[in-house]
Design a protein around this motif. Structure first.
Motif, PDB file in Angstrom:
ATOM      1  N   MET A 188      -5.864  17.603 -30.180  1.00  0.00           N
ATOM      2  CA  MET A 188      -6.076  16.858 -31.425  1.00  0.00           C
ATOM      3  C   MET A 188      -4.859  17.025 -32.336  1.00  0.00           C
ATOM      4  SD  MET A 188      -8.652  15.414 -30.854  1.00  0.00           S
ATOM      5  CE  MET A 188     -10.277  15.043 -31.341  1.00  0.00           C
ATOM      6  N   GLY A 189      -4.552  15.992 -33.078  1.00  0.00           N
ATOM      7  CA  GLY A 189      -3.436  16.036 -34.009  1.00  0.00           C
ATOM      8  C   GLY A 189      -2.103  15.686 -33.382  1.00  0.00           C
ATOM      9  N   ILE A 190      -2.086  15.442 -32.122  1.00  0.00           N
ATOM     10  CA  ILE A 190      -0.852  15.081 -31.431  1.00  0.00           C
ATOM     11  C   ILE A 190      -0.982  13.637 -30.967  1.00  0.00           C
ATOM     12  CG2 ILE A 190       0.600  15.547 -29.430  1.00  0.00           C
ATOM     13  CD1 ILE A 190      -0.267  18.438 -29.584  1.00  0.00           C
ATOM     14  N   LYS A 191       0.044  12.861 -31.203  1.00  0.00           N
ATOM     15  CA  LYS A 191       0.037  11.464 -30.778  1.00  0.00           C
ATOM     16  C   LYS A 191       0.269  11.388 -29.274  1.00  0.00           C
ATOM     17  CE  LYS A 191       1.944   9.889 -35.158  1.00  0.00           C
ATOM     18  NZ  LYS A 191       3.072   9.220 -35.802  1.00  0.00           N
ATOM     19  N   THR A 192      -0.325  10.390 -28.674  1.00  0.00           N
ATOM     20  CA  THR A 192      -0.109  10.196 -27.237  1.00  0.00           C
ATOM     21  C   THR A 192       0.383   8.780 -26.986  1.00  0.00           C
ATOM     22  OG1 THR A 192      -2.378   9.482 -26.840  1.00  0.00           O
ATOM     23  CG2 THR A 192      -1.914  11.832 -26.578  1.00  0.00           C
ATOM     24  N   GLU A 193       1.094   8.628 -25.912  1.00  0.00           N
ATOM     25  CA  GLU A 193       1.532   7.312 -25.477  1.00  0.00           C
ATOM     26  C   GLU A 193       1.434   7.253 -23.962  1.00  0.00           C
ATOM     27  OE1 GLU A 193       5.588   6.818 -26.729  1.00  0.00           O
ATOM     28  OE2 GLU A 193       6.327   8.368 -25.401  1.00  0.00           O
ATOM     29  N   SER A 194       1.093   6.090 -23.457  1.00  0.00           N
ATOM     30  CA  SER A 194       1.029   5.938 -22.009  1.00  0.00           C
ATOM     31  C   SER A 194       1.646   4.600 -21.638  1.00  0.00           C
ATOM     32  CB  SER A 194      -0.415   6.025 -21.509  1.00  0.00           C
ATOM     33  OG  SER A 194      -1.193   5.016 -22.101  1.00  0.00           O
ATOM     34  N   THR A 195       2.263   4.589 -20.483  1.00  0.00           N
ATOM     35  CA  THR A 195       2.919   3.395 -19.976  1.00  0.00           C
ATOM     36  C   THR A 195       2.510   3.209 -18.523  1.00  0.00           C
ATOM     37  OG1 THR A 195       4.819   3.904 -21.382  1.00  0.00           O
ATOM     38  CG2 THR A 195       5.151   2.273 -19.642  1.00  0.00           C
ATOM     39  N   VAL A 196       2.082   1.993 -18.206  1.00  0.00           N
ATOM     40  CA  VAL A 196       1.746   1.671 -16.829  1.00  0.00           C
ATOM     41  C   VAL A 196       3.052   1.529 -16.056  1.00  0.00           C
ATOM     42  CG1 VAL A 196       0.703  -0.049 -15.325  1.00  0.00           C
ATOM     43  CG2 VAL A 196      -0.392   0.531 -17.491  1.00  0.00           C
ATOM     44  N   LEU A 197       3.095   2.146 -14.873  1.00  0.00           N
ATOM     45  CA  LEU A 197       4.309   2.127 -14.065  1.00  0.00           C
ATOM     46  C   LEU A 197       4.129   1.253 -12.821  1.00  0.00           C
ATOM     47  CD1 LEU A 197       5.305   5.886 -14.338  1.00  0.00           C
ATOM     48  CD2 LEU A 197       6.182   3.961 -15.655  1.00  0.00           C
ATOM     49  N   ILE A 198       5.163   1.107 -12.078  1.00  0.00           N
ATOM     50  CA  ILE A 198       5.245   0.173 -10.959  1.00  0.00           C
ATOM     51  C   ILE A 198       4.226   0.462  -9.848  1.00  0.00           C
ATOM     52  CG2 ILE A 198       7.032   1.435  -9.694  1.00  0.00           C
ATOM     53  CD1 ILE A 198       7.193  -2.290 -10.131  1.00  0.00           C
ATOM     54  N   GLY A 199       3.845   1.720  -9.650  1.00  0.00           N
ATOM     55  CA  GLY A 199       2.885   2.063  -8.603  1.00  0.00           C
ATOM     56  C   GLY A 199       1.553   1.356  -8.767  1.00  0.00           C
ATOM     57  N   LEU A 200       1.108   1.218 -10.015  1.00  0.00           N
ATOM     58  CA  LEU A 200      -0.159   0.522 -10.271  1.00  0.00           C
ATOM     59  C   LEU A 200      -0.066  -0.939  -9.861  1.00  0.00           C
ATOM     60  CD1 LEU A 200      -3.026   0.687 -11.462  1.00  0.00           C
ATOM     61  CD2 LEU A 200      -2.041  -0.044 -13.614  1.00  0.00           C
ATOM     62  N   LEU A 242       0.833  -1.205   0.000  1.00  0.00           N
ATOM     63  CA  LEU A 242       0.000   0.000   0.000  1.00  0.00           C
ATOM     64  C   LEU A 242       0.865   1.252   0.000  1.00  0.00           C
ATOM     65  CD1 LEU A 242      -2.717   1.417   0.125  1.00  0.00           C
ATOM     66  CD2 LEU A 242      -2.690   1.112   2.597  1.00  0.00           C
ATOM     67  N   PHE A 243       1.877   1.299   0.868  1.00  0.00           N
ATOM     68  CA  PHE A 243       2.787   2.459   0.875  1.00  0.00           C
ATOM     69  C   PHE A 243       3.442   2.647  -0.493  1.00  0.00           C
ATOM     70  CE2 PHE A 243       3.083   2.569   5.629  1.00  0.00           C
ATOM     71  CZ  PHE A 243       2.813   3.916   5.760  1.00  0.00           C
ATOM     72  N   ALA A 244       3.932   1.561  -1.065  1.00  0.00           N
ATOM     73  CA  ALA A 244       4.573   1.658  -2.384  1.00  0.00           C
ATOM     74  C   ALA A 244       3.564   2.075  -3.448  1.00  0.00           C
ATOM     75  CB  ALA A 244       5.216   0.326  -2.751  1.00  0.00           C
ATOM     76  N   GLY A 245       2.354   1.526  -3.363  1.00  0.00           N
ATOM     77  CA  GLY A 245       1.324   1.836  -4.356  1.00  0.00           C
ATOM     78  C   GLY A 245       0.931   3.294  -4.392  1.00  0.00           C
ATOM     79  N   ILE A 246       0.890   3.942  -3.241  1.00  0.00           N
ATOM     80  CA  ILE A 246       0.507   5.360  -3.233  1.00  0.00           C
ATOM     81  C   ILE A 246       1.717   6.285  -3.374  1.00  0.00           C
ATOM     82  CG2 ILE A 246      -1.613   4.965  -1.940  1.00  0.00           C
ATOM     83  CD1 ILE A 246      -0.216   6.041   0.546  1.00  0.00           C
ATOM     84  N   SER A 247       2.919   5.741  -3.266  1.00  0.00           N
ATOM     85  CA  SER A 247       4.131   6.562  -3.328  1.00  0.00           C
ATOM     86  C   SER A 247       4.810   6.558  -4.691  1.00  0.00           C
ATOM     87  CB  SER A 247       5.142   6.087  -2.283  1.00  0.00           C
ATOM     88  OG  SER A 247       4.591   6.183  -1.001  1.00  0.00           O
ATOM     89  N   PHE A 248       4.634   5.478  -5.446  1.00  0.00           N
ATOM     90  CA  PHE A 248       5.257   5.383  -6.771  1.00  0.00           C
ATOM     91  C   PHE A 248       4.260   5.797  -7.848  1.00  0.00           C
ATOM     92  CE2 PHE A 248       7.908   2.201  -4.494  1.00  0.00           C
ATOM     93  CZ  PHE A 248       9.152   2.775  -4.738  1.00  0.00           C
ATOM     94  N   PRO A 249       4.755   6.318  -8.968  1.00  0.00           N
ATOM     95  CA  PRO A 249       3.853   6.740 -10.049  1.00  0.00           C
ATOM     96  C   PRO A 249       3.074   5.555 -10.640  1.00  0.00           C
ATOM     97  CG  PRO A 249       6.098   7.487 -10.470  1.00  0.00           C
ATOM     98  CD  PRO A 249       6.145   6.611  -9.268  1.00  0.00           C
ATOM     99  N   PHE A 250       1.831   5.850 -11.038  1.00  0.00           N
ATOM    100  CA  PHE A 250       0.954   4.843 -11.639  1.00  0.00           C
ATOM    101  C   PHE A 250       1.158   4.730 -13.140  1.00  0.00           C
ATOM    102  CE2 PHE A 250      -1.262   3.986  -7.960  1.00  0.00           C
ATOM    103  CZ  PHE A 250      -2.508   3.410  -8.149  1.00  0.00           C
ATOM    104  N   LEU A 251       1.269   5.854 -13.796  1.00  0.00           N
ATOM    105  CA  LEU A 251       1.242   5.896 -15.255  1.00  0.00           C
ATOM    106  C   LEU A 251       2.033   7.099 -15.727  1.00  0.00           C
ATOM    107  CD1 LEU A 251      -0.616   4.721 -17.782  1.00  0.00           C
ATOM    108  CD2 LEU A 251      -1.829   6.840 -17.406  1.00  0.00           C
ATOM    109  N   GLU A 252       2.686   6.949 -16.859  1.00  0.00           N
ATOM    110  CA  GLU A 252       3.277   8.129 -17.482  1.00  0.00           C
ATOM    111  C   GLU A 252       2.595   8.329 -18.823  1.00  0.00           C
ATOM    112  OE1 GLU A 252       7.474   7.600 -17.946  1.00  0.00           O
ATOM    113  OE2 GLU A 252       7.256   5.975 -19.371  1.00  0.00           O
TER     114      GLU A 252
END
Length: 191
Positions: free
Chosen positions: A146-158, A22-32
């Motif tokens: 609009m017109g800009i590409k997006t990317e997302s990556t799930v991170l360790i917090g999730l 739980l501490f790690a989950g709320i302290s580390f980023p979820f997504l970039e």
């Protein structure tokens, strides 16, 4: 009695793992999340253009649950901030505190009311998943153009937060087994 002690020790170990997750989950980023354009072409003027090869980032964001709550409070989204704070911090820590107290108490049969309260709080386990979904939605739809590409990556917090949710469910079942053993032992001793 030995089985009861082993169940108590197992419960405490699982609770410790759950607390760390739980501490790690709320302290580390979820997504970039990044918004970019490939090979950005900029018109300098007079028919001259400059092309920048590769990915040119316009937006990048990576937040922890704590940072998200802070951002929501700063932006005036108090209802959402309070909901995420409650479901991702208050309820999980309250549930773990009750489980610790329950497992460490010597008079477990008098603490059945606490187990019912923890069970009631445990029904909000799906709220933990809801919080994760809200968090991911916030990051993925915030500031998109609009017109800009997006990317997302799930991170360790999730993954840590998901681990907490699963281990917390296991903790409840270990405590339930311990309670059932106590009730069975008390019934045998009375007869």
């Amino acid at each position: 009695r030995k089985k009861r002690t082993n169940t108590k020790q197992l419960g405490i170990v699982i609770l410790n793992v759950s607390l760390v997750l739980l501490f790690a989950g709320i302290s580390f980023p979820f997504l970039e999340l990044g918004a970019y354009m490939d090979n950005l072409k900029v018109d300098i003027g007079l028919g001259v253009a400059k092309t920048f090869g590769g990915k040119m980032y316009f937006f990048y964001q990576s937040k922890t649950v704590l940072q998200l709550i802070s951002t929501l409070f700063q932006n005036g989204s108090f209802v959402v901030a309070i909901a995420i704070f409650s479901f991702s911090i208050v309820f999980p820590f309250a549930k773990l505190a009750i489980f610790y107290y329950y497992l460490l108490s010597n008079r477990m049969n008098r603490k059945l009311k606490l187990l019912h309260i923890a069970s009631y709080i445990g029904k909000y386990s799906m709220a933990d998943v809801f919080v994760a979904a809200c968090f991911l939605s916030f990051l993925s739809f915030n500031n998109l153009n609009m017109g800009i590409k997006t990317e997302s990556t799930v991170l360790i917090g999730l993954y840590f937060f998901l681990g907490y949710c699963l281990v917390s469910i296991v903790t409840y079942f270990v405590i339930k087994i311990k309670t059932d053993l106590l009730v069975a032992n008390n019934t045998i001793e009375q007869h």
